[in-house]
Design a protein around this motif. Structure first.
Motif, PDB file in Angstrom:
ATOM      1  N   ASN A  60       0.868  -1.173   0.000  1.00 55.08           N
ATOM      2  CA  ASN A  60       0.000   0.000   0.000  1.00 55.08           C
ATOM      3  C   ASN A  60       0.903   1.221   0.000  1.00 55.08           C
ATOM      4  O   ASN A  60       1.683   1.416   0.931  1.00 55.08           O
ATOM      5  CB  ASN A  60      -0.879   0.060   1.254  1.00 55.08           C
ATOM      6  CG  ASN A  60      -2.151  -0.733   1.118  1.00 55.08           C
ATOM      7  OD1 ASN A  60      -2.403  -1.350   0.093  1.00 55.08           O
ATOM      8  ND2 ASN A  60      -2.963  -0.722   2.154  1.00 55.08           N
ATOM      9  N   LYS A  62       1.470   5.403  -2.119  1.00 58.07           N
ATOM     10  CA  LYS A  62       1.070   6.354  -3.161  1.00 58.07           C
ATOM     11  C   LYS A  62       1.664   5.955  -4.506  1.00 58.07           C
ATOM     12  O   LYS A  62       1.034   6.100  -5.551  1.00 58.07           O
ATOM     13  CB  LYS A  62       1.495   7.772  -2.781  1.00 58.07           C
ATOM     14  CG  LYS A  62       0.691   8.336  -1.634  1.00 58.07           C
ATOM     15  CD  LYS A  62       1.123   9.732  -1.258  1.00 58.07           C
ATOM     16  CE  LYS A  62       0.301  10.195  -0.065  1.00 58.07           C
ATOM     17  NZ  LYS A  62       0.684  11.512   0.406  1.00 58.07           N
ATOM     18  N   HIS A  65      -0.395   3.216  -5.912  1.00 60.97           N
ATOM     19  CA  HIS A  65      -1.663   3.801  -6.355  1.00 60.97           C
ATOM     20  C   HIS A  65      -1.507   4.370  -7.764  1.00 60.97           C
ATOM     21  O   HIS A  65      -2.349   4.137  -8.640  1.00 60.97           O
ATOM     22  CB  HIS A  65      -2.100   4.894  -5.366  1.00 60.97           C
ATOM     23  CG  HIS A  65      -3.492   5.382  -5.599  1.00 60.97           C
ATOM     24  ND1 HIS A  65      -3.787   6.359  -6.512  1.00 60.97           N
ATOM     25  CD2 HIS A  65      -4.670   5.014  -5.035  1.00 60.97           C
ATOM     26  CE1 HIS A  65      -5.083   6.599  -6.507  1.00 60.97           C
ATOM     27  NE2 HIS A  65      -5.642   5.790  -5.619  1.00 60.97           N
ATOM     28  N   GLU A  69      -3.309   2.982 -11.159  1.00 53.81           N
ATOM     29  CA  GLU A  69      -4.131   3.904 -11.936  1.00 53.81           C
ATOM     30  C   GLU A  69      -3.710   3.882 -13.404  1.00 53.81           C
ATOM     31  O   GLU A  69      -4.558   3.877 -14.300  1.00 53.81           O
ATOM     32  CB  GLU A  69      -4.009   5.314 -11.357  1.00 53.81           C
ATOM     33  CG  GLU A  69      -5.099   6.258 -11.803  1.00 53.81           C
ATOM     34  CD  GLU A  69      -5.078   7.528 -10.991  1.00 53.81           C
ATOM     35  OE1 GLU A  69      -6.098   7.811 -10.337  1.00 53.81           O
ATOM     36  OE2 GLU A  69      -4.049   8.238 -11.003  1.00 53.81           O
ATOM     37  N   THR A 143      -4.536  -1.387  -1.416  1.00 57.15           N
ATOM     38  CA  THR A 143      -4.692  -0.298  -2.383  1.00 57.15           C
ATOM     39  C   THR A 143      -5.265  -0.780  -3.715  1.00 57.15           C
ATOM     40  O   THR A 143      -6.028  -0.076  -4.362  1.00 57.15           O
ATOM     41  CB  THR A 143      -3.323   0.377  -2.639  1.00 57.15           C
ATOM     42  OG1 THR A 143      -2.854   0.928  -1.409  1.00 57.15           O
ATOM     43  CG2 THR A 143      -3.407   1.469  -3.669  1.00 57.15           C
TER      44      THR A 143
END
Length: 179
Positions: A60, A62, A65, A69, A143
């Motif tokens: 998990n 950023k 993430h 994405e 995430t």
């Protein structure tokens, strides 16, 4: 512990003694916790793979993430305004008496998706009583879970839209007497 046991009985995780689990090459241990869930006294089991053992990346973060994405696309939930506009568009097209609204919920949604066997060693959670659980089904707290389900949601949206389009064609053809 009862929730974990129930998930084990459902085939959603593997339970091992921790000594055995620690012998798995590259095993990644993370924290697990509990959170309240409306309508469910037992609450919900949460995995928190934000920590990273030496030499490994957190599951998990950023950075992850951003990677997810790019890989699976942005998650865009419709707003209340979006939903109202969709309803009004259908009303304009077909009239209030010819539309029906449905709400669909997939029970245990995240547990309908499973991890590849090669990554399960990254999903270890040390418990009490010298036990370790390894998630084999997607879980709350990772995430990637919302991204994975958004991909499934896109497929469902496309499938449902094509079904509705087919039903509307049949309805219009029937009204016009087309066979």
């Amino acid at each position: 512990n009862r929730q974990i046991y129930n998930q084990w009985k459902e085939g959603l995780l593997i339970l091992l003694n921790t000594e055995t689990a620690r012998k798995i090459p590259g095993i990644h241990f993370s924290a697990t916790s509990w959170a309240p869930k409306k309508g469910k006294e037992a609450g919900r089991l949460i995995g928190d793979p934000s920590n990273a053992p030496d030499g490994q990346s957190a599951l998990n973060s950023k950075d992850l993430h951003k990677v997810l994405e790019e890989l699976w696309g942005n998650i865009r939930h419709p707003t209340l305004e979006d939903i109202c506009l969709m309803i009004l568009e259908m009303v304009d097209r077909y009239g209030w008496n010819k539309i029906t609204l449905w709400k669909m919920d997939l029970k245990g949604t995240f547990t309908l998706m499973f991890f590849f066997k090669e990554v399960i060693k990254n999903l270890a959670f040390e418990l009490t009583e010298d036990l370790t659980m390894l998630h084999i089904a997607v879980f709350f707290g990772w995430t990637g879970t919302p991204f994975a389900f958004e991909a499934v949601t896109r497929v469902l949206r496309h499938y449902i839209a094509s079904l509705i389009e087919g039903l509307l064609r049949m309805y219009v053809d029937d009204l016009l007497g087309v066979s």
